[in-house]
Design a protein around this motif. Structure first.
Motif, mmCIF file in Angstrom:
data_model
loop_
_atom_site.group_PDB
_atom_site.id
_atom_site.type_symbol
_atom_site.label_atom_id
_atom_site.label_comp_id
_atom_site.label_asym_id
_atom_site.label_seq_id
_atom_site.Cartn_x
_atom_site.Cartn_y
_atom_site.Cartn_z
ATOM 1 N N GLU A 1 0.842 -1.210 0.000
ATOM 2 C CA GLU A 1 0.000 0.000 0.000
ATOM 3 C C GLU A 1 0.875 1.257 0.000
ATOM 4 O O GLU A 1 0.569 2.238 -0.667
ATOM 5 C CB GLU A 1 -0.893 0.030 1.248
ATOM 6 C CG GLU A 1 -2.144 -0.816 1.139
ATOM 7 C CD GLU A 1 -3.140 -0.568 2.277
ATOM 8 O OE1 GLU A 1 -4.082 -1.359 2.377
ATOM 9 O OE2 GLU A 1 -2.968 0.392 3.078
ATOM 10 N N HIS B 1 -1.221 8.040 6.612
ATOM 11 C CA HIS B 1 -1.554 6.627 6.418
ATOM 12 C C HIS B 1 -0.389 5.741 6.869
ATOM 13 O O HIS B 1 -0.575 4.753 7.570
ATOM 14 C CB HIS B 1 -1.888 6.409 4.934
ATOM 15 C CG HIS B 1 -2.579 5.108 4.638
ATOM 16 N ND1 HIS B 1 -3.320 4.894 3.502
ATOM 17 C CD2 HIS B 1 -2.603 3.932 5.323
ATOM 18 C CE1 HIS B 1 -3.799 3.646 3.510
ATOM 19 N NE2 HIS B 1 -3.370 3.049 4.597
ATOM 20 N N HIS C 1 -0.030 2.758 9.827
ATOM 21 C CA HIS C 1 0.542 1.428 9.591
ATOM 22 C C HIS C 1 1.651 1.135 10.607
ATOM 23 O O HIS C 1 1.707 0.046 11.184
ATOM 24 C CB HIS C 1 1.137 1.344 8.177
ATOM 25 C CG HIS C 1 0.112 1.210 7.093
ATOM 26 N ND1 HIS C 1 0.442 1.265 5.756
ATOM 27 C CD2 HIS C 1 -1.230 1.007 7.147
ATOM 28 C CE1 HIS C 1 -0.659 1.097 5.031
ATOM 29 N NE2 HIS C 1 -1.679 0.957 5.845
ATOM 30 N N HIS D 1 -10.197 1.224 9.394
ATOM 31 C CA HIS D 1 -9.073 1.637 8.546
ATOM 32 C C HIS D 1 -9.430 1.488 7.062
ATOM 33 O O HIS D 1 -9.125 2.357 6.249
ATOM 34 C CB HIS D 1 -7.835 0.800 8.894
ATOM 35 C CG HIS D 1 -6.616 1.185 8.117
ATOM 36 N ND1 HIS D 1 -5.807 2.248 8.473
ATOM 37 C CD2 HIS D 1 -6.066 0.644 7.008
ATOM 38 C CE1 HIS D 1 -4.807 2.340 7.599
ATOM 39 N NE2 HIS D 1 -4.930 1.380 6.705
ATOM 40 N N ASP E 1 -7.906 3.487 3.680
ATOM 41 C CA ASP E 1 -7.723 2.640 2.499
ATOM 42 C C ASP E 1 -8.681 3.020 1.381
ATOM 43 O O ASP E 1 -8.324 2.980 0.201
ATOM 44 C CB ASP E 1 -7.916 1.161 2.864
ATOM 45 C CG ASP E 1 -6.739 0.612 3.641
ATOM 46 O OD1 ASP E 1 -5.711 1.305 3.748
ATOM 47 O OD2 ASP E 1 -6.850 -0.519 4.140
HETATM 48 FE FE LIG Z 1 -3.765 0.915 4.996
#
Ligand SMILES: [Fe+2]
Length: 135
Positions: free
Chosen positions: A60, A75, A79, A117, A122
């Protein structure tokens, strides 16, 4: 009541949906083993969950960088903190063998985090990437 199956939002990038399903399946398998009281498969499933998460987050992050996603850092930070928490939880499990704590983490923290999330970061990331990078 433990919720082992999750209904996950779909995003605009296929590999992300596949990975999210795989993650949800690993989580469900872990919860099933915990509910069945069989601790033997748990270590290897936790390893798989950890490896899967490292690889998936990296994919990602690569997509975000390739498409110049404007809030990459936000983001990526989420993570990083999720991975750090996962490492700590796994270490805690290996040290104490606390099945109830592991179950609670997978049920509540992991389940709720995953759905939230996917529905937020996402979804936005995938929509942005899909608009920039036609399949
Ligand atoms: Fe993500």
């Amino acid at each position: 009541m433990i919720q082992s199956t999750l209904s996950l939002p779909r995003v605009a990038v296929d590999f992300m949906n596949r990975d999210h399903d795989e993650f949800a399946n690993l989580r469900a398998a872990l919860l099933d083993h915990i509910a069945g009281g069989t601790a033997d498969a748990i270590d290897s499933l936790l390893d798989q969950l950890h490896q899967h998460t490292i690889r998936h987050f990296a994919d990602e992050e690569k997509l975000m960088q390739e498409t110049n996603f404007p809030v990459y850092t936000v983001h990526k930070e989420e993570h990083d903190s999720v991975l750090a928490d996962m490492v700590a939880r796994i270490a805690h499990w290996r040290r104490d063998g606390d099945l109830a704590a592991l179950q609670k983490w997978l049920d509540m923290a992991v389940g709720e985090w995953l759905v939230a999330h996917i529905a937020s970061m996402d979804t936005v990331t995938a929509r942005f990437a899909a608009a920039r990078q036609p399949p």
